[in-house]
Design an enzyme around this catalytic site. Sequence first.
Site, PDB file in Angstrom:
ATOM      1  N   ASP A  29      -4.627 -25.627  42.518  1.00 62.82           N
ATOM      2  CA  ASP A  29      -5.128 -24.276  42.275  1.00 62.82           C
ATOM      3  C   ASP A  29      -4.447 -23.591  41.097  1.00 62.82           C
ATOM      4  OD1 ASP A  29      -6.931 -24.102  44.571  1.00 62.82           O
ATOM      5  OD2 ASP A  29      -5.113 -24.140  45.768  1.00 62.82           O
ATOM      6  N   HIS A  76       2.318 -27.456  49.166  1.00 62.26           N
ATOM      7  CA  HIS A  76       1.153 -28.050  49.821  1.00 62.26           C
ATOM      8  C   HIS A  76       1.579 -28.630  51.158  1.00 62.26           C
ATOM      9  CE1 HIS A  76      -2.497 -30.405  50.438  1.00 62.26           C
ATOM     10  NE2 HIS A  76      -3.045 -29.664  49.506  1.00 62.26           N
TER      11      HIS A  76
END
Length: 372
Positions: free
Chosen positions: A308, A257
């Site tokens: 996700d 991320h």
Amino acid sequence: MTVIRGLEGIIATTSSISSIIDDSLAYVGYDIDSLAEHASFEEIVFLLWNRKLPIDIELRKFQQELAEHAELPDSFIEQLKIMPLKQVHPMAALRSAVSLLGVYDESAELMDDKSNYLKAVKLQAKMPTIVTAFSRLRKGLEPIGPRKDLSIAANFLYMLTGEEPEPIAIEAFNKALVLHADHELNASTFTARVCVATLSDIYSGITSAIGALKGPLHGGANEAVMKMLTEIGSLENVDAYIKEKMAKKEKIMGFGHRVYRKGDPRAKHLKIMAKKLTDLTGESYLYDMSVKIETMLKQEKNLVPNVDFFSASVYHSLKIDHDLFTPIFAVSRVSGWLAHILEQYDNNRLIRPRADYVGPERLAYIPVDERS
């Protein structure tokens, strides 16, 4: 000028909506862990828009407002039917449908606070109805209208299948909506704010945000995760598949991320739900595969899952079509987009950065018939 590619680390505005501090996510000061465990999605929407959790009477009034605007006009559904439903990507359909909503709203161009709030309610209420209507229409089924007695999470699952969902399904889907609701100044949120900073309307802002979310580096990651799990097929294939990916230096979706360094605080909640749901559906191998991939990426690359990664097997276990994963992201994230749009309107300044030009300079114009 100092060029920061991707604007990484650049502080572009102030906001009181959500924060990411020391790898912890909070909505209006409330830690995501407590909200994921206890809050309904409707409470989260109210919190993001009003900067406070609702008391009982406020929540019931808000739920009623959302329920009153969740229905889609028959003529709007007829417009959806005109789309090439079997070939269009659901995110492209959603982008076009939200833009079309603005055409149907007679107050679309009004910019006063009351009108903008009502448009926000309409968009939040209608997004789940649009996604489920599209899903059914492309299968040759008629859309199922929303029920006023169900929450947003329960209604979505009901409108998708026509069956009242089990409590654990509602819990899982509500949790996913809560976890995806806002995430500071991410790509789609920034896109929405850039759009409305020109004093364009809310429908344009949300349409722009959907366009940004459509990209696989933003909203499409969970669909890509499910594709990966399907390609791997079984637990014994994980090792060879991931090693080949790493050898080719290919990106493994659902990991890493831009903001978090130690790990995405949202991922653990969906990991728990993925375990519960895959056990119930008899597909625990999906969870086992995911955990093995998680272990390998941590050991080999020091990468940890983002939100996700486990959301893919959660949605799959709820029998949701894989290409609807990103539209579901939008069903949740529209709450944050709307909060940011309203905040932008309240203290607006046109967003207009500069570029560091690196092309040729001082070239002389040569008439076309003299060029060689």
